[in-house]
Design a protein around this motif. Structure first.
Motif, PDB file in Angstrom:
ATOM      1  N   ASP A 150      25.894  16.468   7.444  1.00 41.24           N
ATOM      2  CA  ASP A 150      26.482  15.151   7.194  1.00 41.24           C
ATOM      3  C   ASP A 150      26.512  14.282   8.450  1.00 41.24           C
ATOM      4  O   ASP A 150      26.551  13.051   8.345  1.00 41.24           O
ATOM      5  N   ASN A 154      25.436  10.760   7.299  1.00 38.46           N
ATOM      6  CA  ASN A 154      26.422   9.677   7.372  1.00 38.46           C
ATOM      7  C   ASN A 154      26.039   8.578   8.353  1.00 38.46           C
ATOM      8  O   ASN A 154      26.546   7.459   8.261  1.00 38.46           O
ATOM      9  N   LYS A 199      23.522  13.537  -2.687  1.00 42.55           N
ATOM     10  CA  LYS A 199      23.125  12.207  -2.199  1.00 42.55           C
ATOM     11  C   LYS A 199      21.754  11.811  -2.749  1.00 42.55           C
ATOM     12  O   LYS A 199      21.521  10.655  -3.063  1.00 42.55           O
TER      13      LYS A 199
END
Length: 256
Positions: A150, A154, A199
């Motif tokens: 992540d 992110n 995602k």
């Protein structure tokens, strides 16, 4: 269909003689092998020699490296830029290895910066993730791996994982002789892929996820038989041409 990648991380090992003998031996062992990409990551000191040897032999071996800096040039003594790595023919660059995270205090965020810098320069990041023995025993493996991935997702979006390689390496299995069972490794690989799929299912389906941690000729086939294990990041066994080639051949055979 994903194409397996078997990569040798030579770590802090090597000499001119060793590099020459190992690459020549690998070329002989791998002759005619199809269905798997084979890469090596020598110490930076030997990238020039490795590039010359691979070029002379018209080898299919992919040249990689063990680290990169987050600066292109300047007053950063001892560091190596992406363009320098490209200048010596290196394309697959290991980042986030537990030894770098531990001994050099590299954070998830810093590793993610390296990832972005490599992609920006057209190089392939080999992103190492994995948990410690204490984290494994506490049942935190998936959470740790998700957090490390992540850090990239992110800041750069899940699409940044396209064309990259993820190497799941349980820290407690690196250089210890211990190894996750093939079933355990598959369970974690499937969880990693599922996390990415939250995602983007398309990215998750295509991303190569290697297993690393005491991979040997004796256990390689069991790992590669698993549906979510796409090759290996190999340490000690990569320092022997016959052993490393046997692992590569097992990957090619399993994914036929």
């Amino acid at each position: 269909m994903r194409h397996p990648v078997v990569m040798g991380n030579w770590k802090l090992n090597g000499s001119k003689e060793m590099v020459s003998n190992l690459l020549k031996g690998l070329d002989a062992e791998l002759k005619g092998l199809e269905g798997v990409d084979v890469a090596v990551a020598p110490p930076a000191m030997y990238l020039d020699l490795a590039e010359q040897l691979i070029g002379k032999a018209e080898s299919k071996i992919i040249l990689g490296a063990q680290n990169v800096d987050v600066n292109a040039s300047g007053a950063f003594t001892g560091d190596i830029s992406p363009e320098m790595l490209k200048d010596f023919g290196a394309s697959h660059i290991i980042i986030g290895h537990s030894e770098r995270r531990d001994y050099h205090n590299e954070s998830d965020e810093f590793v993610a910066k390296k990832f972005a810098f490599l992609k920006e320069h057209g190089l392939t990041p080999v992103l190492c993730i994995g948990e410690s023995e204490a984290q494994n025993e506490a049942g935190e493996t998936v959470a740790v791996c998700a957090r490390q991935i992540d850090a990239v997702i992110n800041t750069q979006g899940v699409e940044a994982l396209e064309g990259a390689i993820i190497a799941y390496e349980p820290i407690w299995a690196i250089g210890t002789g211990k190894a996750a069972t093939a079933d355990d490794a598959q369970r974690i690989h499937a969880a990693i892929r599922a996390h990415i799929a939250e995602k983007s299912e398309e990215v998750a389906k295509k991303v190569v996820i290697q297993y690393g941690g005491s991979v040997k000729p004796e256990n390689a086939a069991a790992y590669f038989a698993q549906p979510d294990i796409d090759g290996a990041l190999v340490g000690g066994a990569a320092l022997d041409a016959a052993s490393f080639a046997a692992i590569a051949k097992a990957a090619a055979e399993a994914k036929k």
